[in-house]
Scaffold this motif. Sequence first.
Motif, PDB file in Angstrom:
ATOM      1  N   PRO A  84      79.313  50.402  17.817  1.00  0.00           N
ATOM      2  CA  PRO A  84      79.779  51.568  18.582  1.00  0.00           C
ATOM      3  C   PRO A  84      78.641  51.941  19.804  1.00  0.00           C
ATOM      4  O   PRO A  84      77.146  51.822  19.651  1.00  0.00           O
ATOM      5  CB  PRO A  84      79.748  52.668  17.779  1.00  0.00           C
ATOM      6  N   ASN A  85      79.226  52.176  20.869  1.00  0.00           N
ATOM      7  CA  ASN A  85      78.177  52.608  22.209  1.00  0.00           C
ATOM      8  C   ASN A  85      78.794  53.874  22.659  1.00  0.00           C
ATOM      9  O   ASN A  85      79.959  53.761  23.107  1.00  0.00           O
ATOM     10  CB  ASN A  85      78.127  51.593  23.141  1.00  0.00           C
ATOM     11  N   ALA A  86      77.902  55.000  22.781  1.00  0.00           N
ATOM     12  CA  ALA A  86      78.347  56.491  23.552  1.00  0.00           C
ATOM     13  C   ALA A  86      78.579  56.049  24.991  1.00  0.00           C
ATOM     14  O   ALA A  86      77.916  55.261  25.780  1.00  0.00           O
ATOM     15  CB  ALA A  86      77.444  57.283  23.173  1.00  0.00           C
ATOM     16  N   ILE A  87      79.648  56.715  25.495  1.00  0.00           N
ATOM     17  CA  ILE A  87      79.916  56.682  26.942  1.00  0.00           C
ATOM     18  C   ILE A  87      79.972  58.101  27.243  1.00  0.00           C
ATOM     19  O   ILE A  87      81.075  58.729  27.061  1.00  0.00           O
ATOM     20  CB  ILE A  87      81.353  56.131  27.339  1.00  0.00           C
ATOM     21  N   PRO A  88      79.048  58.746  28.006  1.00  0.00           N
ATOM     22  CA  PRO A  88      79.033  60.140  28.567  1.00  0.00           C
ATOM     23  C   PRO A  88      80.271  60.501  29.444  1.00  0.00           C
ATOM     24  O   PRO A  88      80.701  59.412  29.933  1.00  0.00           O
ATOM     25  CB  PRO A  88      77.417  60.471  28.917  1.00  0.00           C
ATOM     26  N   LEU A 133      83.582  48.239  31.011  1.00  0.00           N
ATOM     27  CA  LEU A 133      82.810  47.883  29.862  1.00  0.00           C
ATOM     28  C   LEU A 133      83.246  46.496  29.462  1.00  0.00           C
ATOM     29  O   LEU A 133      84.510  46.352  29.233  1.00  0.00           O
ATOM     30  CB  LEU A 133      82.909  48.950  28.695  1.00  0.00           C
ATOM     31  N   GLY A 134      82.520  45.504  29.454  1.00  0.00           N
ATOM     32  CA  GLY A 134      82.850  44.303  28.838  1.00  0.00           C
ATOM     33  C   GLY A 134      82.617  43.865  27.316  1.00  0.00           C
ATOM     34  O   GLY A 134      82.574  44.993  26.512  1.00  0.00           O
ATOM     35  N   SER A 135      82.392  42.679  27.070  1.00  0.00           N
ATOM     36  CA  SER A 135      82.040  42.523  25.633  1.00  0.00           C
ATOM     37  C   SER A 135      80.670  43.102  25.264  1.00  0.00           C
ATOM     38  O   SER A 135      80.336  42.937  24.014  1.00  0.00           O
ATOM     39  CB  SER A 135      82.170  41.041  25.487  1.00  0.00           C
ATOM     40  N   ALA A 136      79.651  43.262  26.273  1.00  0.00           N
ATOM     41  CA  ALA A 136      78.386  43.566  26.012  1.00  0.00           C
ATOM     42  C   ALA A 136      77.961  44.686  26.288  1.00  0.00           C
ATOM     43  O   ALA A 136      78.296  44.986  27.763  1.00  0.00           O
ATOM     44  CB  ALA A 136      77.244  42.316  26.390  1.00  0.00           C
ATOM     45  N   TYR A 137      77.234  45.562  25.893  1.00  0.00           N
ATOM     46  CA  TYR A 137      76.825  46.846  26.337  1.00  0.00           C
ATOM     47  C   TYR A 137      75.367  47.131  26.885  1.00  0.00           C
ATOM     48  O   TYR A 137      74.644  46.705  25.878  1.00  0.00           O
ATOM     49  CB  TYR A 137      76.970  48.068  25.469  1.00  0.00           C
ATOM     50  N   VAL A 140      74.567  52.549  30.092  1.00  0.00           N
ATOM     51  CA  VAL A 140      75.689  53.140  30.877  1.00  0.00           C
ATOM     52  C   VAL A 140      75.616  53.213  32.467  1.00  0.00           C
ATOM     53  O   VAL A 140      76.499  53.007  32.899  1.00  0.00           O
ATOM     54  CB  VAL A 140      75.809  54.880  30.478  1.00  0.00           C
ATOM     55  N   ASP A 141      74.455  52.899  32.710  1.00  0.00           N
ATOM     56  CA  ASP A 141      73.964  52.773  34.185  1.00  0.00           C
ATOM     57  C   ASP A 141      74.475  51.353  34.588  1.00  0.00           C
ATOM     58  O   ASP A 141      74.808  51.162  35.888  1.00  0.00           O
ATOM     59  CB  ASP A 141      72.475  53.181  34.466  1.00  0.00           C
ATOM     60  N   LYS A 142      74.504  50.604  33.767  1.00  0.00           N
ATOM     61  CA  LYS A 142      75.009  49.005  34.233  1.00  0.00           C
ATOM     62  C   LYS A 142      76.523  48.968  34.025  1.00  0.00           C
ATOM     63  O   LYS A 142      77.309  48.161  34.444  1.00  0.00           O
ATOM     64  CB  LYS A 142      74.544  48.076  33.214  1.00  0.00           C
ATOM     65  N   LEU A 143      77.352  50.064  33.648  1.00  0.00           N
ATOM     66  CA  LEU A 143      78.894  49.986  33.741  1.00  0.00           C
ATOM     67  C   LEU A 143      79.594  50.125  35.206  1.00  0.00           C
ATOM     68  O   LEU A 143      80.803  50.057  35.377  1.00  0.00           O
ATOM     69  CB  LEU A 143      79.464  50.953  32.544  1.00  0.00           C
ATOM     70  N   LEU A 144      78.678  50.683  35.867  1.00  0.00           N
ATOM     71  CA  LEU A 144      79.212  51.188  37.272  1.00  0.00           C
ATOM     72  C   LEU A 144      79.575  49.928  38.115  1.00  0.00           C
ATOM     73  O   LEU A 144      78.782  49.028  38.380  1.00  0.00           O
ATOM     74  CB  LEU A 144      78.242  51.992  38.221  1.00  0.00           C
TER      75      LEU A 144
END
Length: 178
Positions: A84-88, A133-137, A140-144
């Motif tokens: 699990p990865n938190a998404i603010p 978000l793809g298969s790797a987290y 959060v700054d890299k999701l943009l």
Amino acid sequence: ANYGARRDAGMASLATSLVEQTGVERALLWAHAGHVSKELDAGQDGMGTVLASNAAIRYYAVGFYLYEGSARAWDAAGKIGVIPNAIPAASEYMVEAAFMAASGHPETAWVPLAGLPDVLQQWIKIPRFVRELGSAYTGVDKLLVLRRVRVAFDSVVIVRRGHDSSPTPTGIRKASNE
């Protein structure tokens, strides 16, 4: 070097074949927003651009986004596994936040882009940030992703609070070095 383009062309071909063979009037194809998008990606056709070019299919692209919550994906180092990865909450300048605010923060906002009020039509014409978000987290700054949302999609759906999936015993994936 052409793996992405070949993969998306194959995905589009498979989807087209399934629709043609089954003779259905409507079909739902669920994939990452980058695949579903009708916008060229790095100058190459993606699955969505290929499907949109086929008038017989009447392709209608829907981008799904998460306002806040959590999502399951590989850890950045690839050592733990799928976790699990938190998404603010989305920042106010992002598509997710703007559409949630404009729609009154419902549980799910379905936004057909053709029917937006003039002020939002003008706002969405400019490339805007979304989080994909793809298969790797990798943080959060890299999701943009800067996306021309009005070109990419016909509608956008934003889920206010998403929660990562619960793995099943066969669905727990660990890094290959364990």
